[in-house]
Design a protein around this motif. Sequence first.
Motif, mmCIF file in Angstrom:
data_model
loop_
_atom_site.group_PDB
_atom_site.id
_atom_site.type_symbol
_atom_site.label_atom_id
_atom_site.label_comp_id
_atom_site.label_asym_id
_atom_site.label_seq_id
_atom_site.Cartn_x
_atom_site.Cartn_y
_atom_site.Cartn_z
ATOM 1 N N GLY A 60 0.805 -1.220 0.000
ATOM 2 C CA GLY A 60 0.000 0.000 0.000
ATOM 3 C C GLY A 60 0.834 1.263 0.000
ATOM 4 N N MET A 61 1.830 1.289 0.848
ATOM 5 C CA MET A 61 2.698 2.463 0.930
ATOM 6 C C MET A 61 3.526 2.610 -0.337
ATOM 7 S SD MET A 61 6.107 3.427 1.539
ATOM 8 C CE MET A 61 6.690 1.840 2.029
ATOM 9 N N ALA A 62 4.127 1.512 -0.793
ATOM 10 C CA ALA A 62 4.995 1.576 -1.972
ATOM 11 C C ALA A 62 4.214 1.995 -3.209
ATOM 12 C CB ALA A 62 5.674 0.228 -2.204
ATOM 13 N N TYR A 63 3.035 1.426 -3.388
ATOM 14 C CA TYR A 63 2.244 1.767 -4.566
ATOM 15 C C TYR A 63 1.802 3.227 -4.526
ATOM 16 C CZ TYR A 63 -0.956 1.344 -8.449
ATOM 17 O OH TYR A 63 -1.590 1.514 -9.658
ATOM 18 N N ALA A 64 1.439 3.709 -3.357
ATOM 19 C CA ALA A 64 1.035 5.115 -3.228
ATOM 20 C C ALA A 64 2.196 6.050 -3.529
ATOM 21 C CB ALA A 64 0.484 5.382 -1.832
ATOM 22 N N VAL A 65 3.372 5.729 -3.029
ATOM 23 C CA VAL A 65 4.554 6.558 -3.299
ATOM 24 C C VAL A 65 4.890 6.501 -4.782
ATOM 25 C CG1 VAL A 65 7.042 6.781 -2.888
ATOM 26 C CG2 VAL A 65 5.486 6.433 -0.967
ATOM 27 N N TRP A 66 4.855 5.315 -5.367
ATOM 28 C CA TRP A 66 5.170 5.153 -6.794
ATOM 29 C C TRP A 66 4.192 5.941 -7.675
ATOM 30 C CZ3 TRP A 66 2.298 2.363 -10.557
ATOM 31 C CH2 TRP A 66 2.954 2.216 -11.778
ATOM 32 N N THR A 67 2.898 5.815 -7.406
ATOM 33 C CA THR A 67 1.929 6.559 -8.211
ATOM 34 C C THR A 67 2.044 8.057 -7.964
ATOM 35 O OG1 THR A 67 0.173 6.208 -6.589
ATOM 36 C CG2 THR A 67 0.275 4.677 -8.436
ATOM 37 N N GLY A 68 2.385 8.438 -6.731
ATOM 38 C CA GLY A 68 2.586 9.859 -6.438
ATOM 39 C C GLY A 68 3.748 10.433 -7.225
ATOM 40 N N ILE A 69 4.862 9.687 -7.269
ATOM 41 C CA ILE A 69 6.008 10.135 -8.067
ATOM 42 C C ILE A 69 5.585 10.256 -9.527
ATOM 43 C CG2 ILE A 69 8.290 9.489 -8.964
ATOM 44 C CD1 ILE A 69 8.776 8.118 -6.216
ATOM 45 N N GLY A 70 4.851 9.268 -10.009
ATOM 46 C CA GLY A 70 4.388 9.303 -11.401
ATOM 47 C C GLY A 70 3.454 10.472 -11.673
ATOM 48 N N ALA A 71 2.525 10.704 -10.759
ATOM 49 C CA ALA A 71 1.561 11.788 -10.957
ATOM 50 C C ALA A 71 2.236 13.152 -10.901
ATOM 51 C CB ALA A 71 0.455 11.697 -9.903
ATOM 52 N N ILE A 72 3.023 13.376 -9.863
ATOM 53 C CA ILE A 72 3.702 14.663 -9.720
ATOM 54 C C ILE A 72 4.693 14.855 -10.863
ATOM 55 C CG2 ILE A 72 5.326 15.985 -8.309
ATOM 56 C CD1 ILE A 72 3.918 14.701 -5.838
ATOM 57 N N GLY A 73 5.463 13.823 -11.141
ATOM 58 C CA GLY A 73 6.454 13.911 -12.222
ATOM 59 C C GLY A 73 5.827 14.162 -13.576
ATOM 60 N N SER A 74 4.668 13.553 -13.821
ATOM 61 C CA SER A 74 3.999 13.763 -15.106
ATOM 62 C C SER A 74 3.453 15.181 -15.238
ATOM 63 C CB SER A 74 2.876 12.734 -15.286
ATOM 64 O OG SER A 74 3.419 11.437 -15.386
ATOM 65 N N VAL A 75 2.952 15.719 -14.143
ATOM 66 C CA VAL A 75 2.492 17.123 -14.177
ATOM 67 C C VAL A 75 3.678 18.043 -14.450
ATOM 68 C CG1 VAL A 75 1.533 19.012 -12.795
ATOM 69 C CG2 VAL A 75 0.480 16.746 -12.708
ATOM 70 N N VAL A 76 4.787 17.815 -13.759
ATOM 71 C CA VAL A 76 5.984 18.643 -13.970
ATOM 72 C C VAL A 76 6.501 18.485 -15.398
ATOM 73 C CG1 VAL A 76 8.392 18.996 -13.260
ATOM 74 C CG2 VAL A 76 6.604 18.690 -11.528
ATOM 75 N N ALA A 77 6.535 17.257 -15.911
ATOM 76 C CA ALA A 77 6.980 17.027 -17.291
ATOM 77 C C ALA A 77 6.060 17.735 -18.281
ATOM 78 C CB ALA A 77 7.036 15.532 -17.592
#
Length: 109
Positions: A60-77
Amino acid sequence: MSQAGAWGLLILSGFLDVAWAVSVKQAAGYSRVGWSLTSFVLLGLFIFALGRALQLLPLGMAYAVWTGIGAIGSVVAGILFFGEAVDTARLAWIAITLVGMIGLKLTSR
């Protein structure tokens, strides 16, 4: 593998996910061969890294962190590479996502 190694792979997987999203955008509906092939390679790499990280980290924690990195990173990209809008509301939601990721990490066992 150590906890630190698992965290490194999780973070790497998140960044590879962002690179994958950019490559899918650049592939233009998979009509551009080079970008299409790049997207498949990045997809395989981020799934492999995520799978390895999940051997030690709580799902649960790992998936949330991974999707958060993806979401934030995609917005920044999107902002940096595709001219997407930057406004206070978007930045606030990024901050809220980041706080949620940190909170899950701090409360995970």
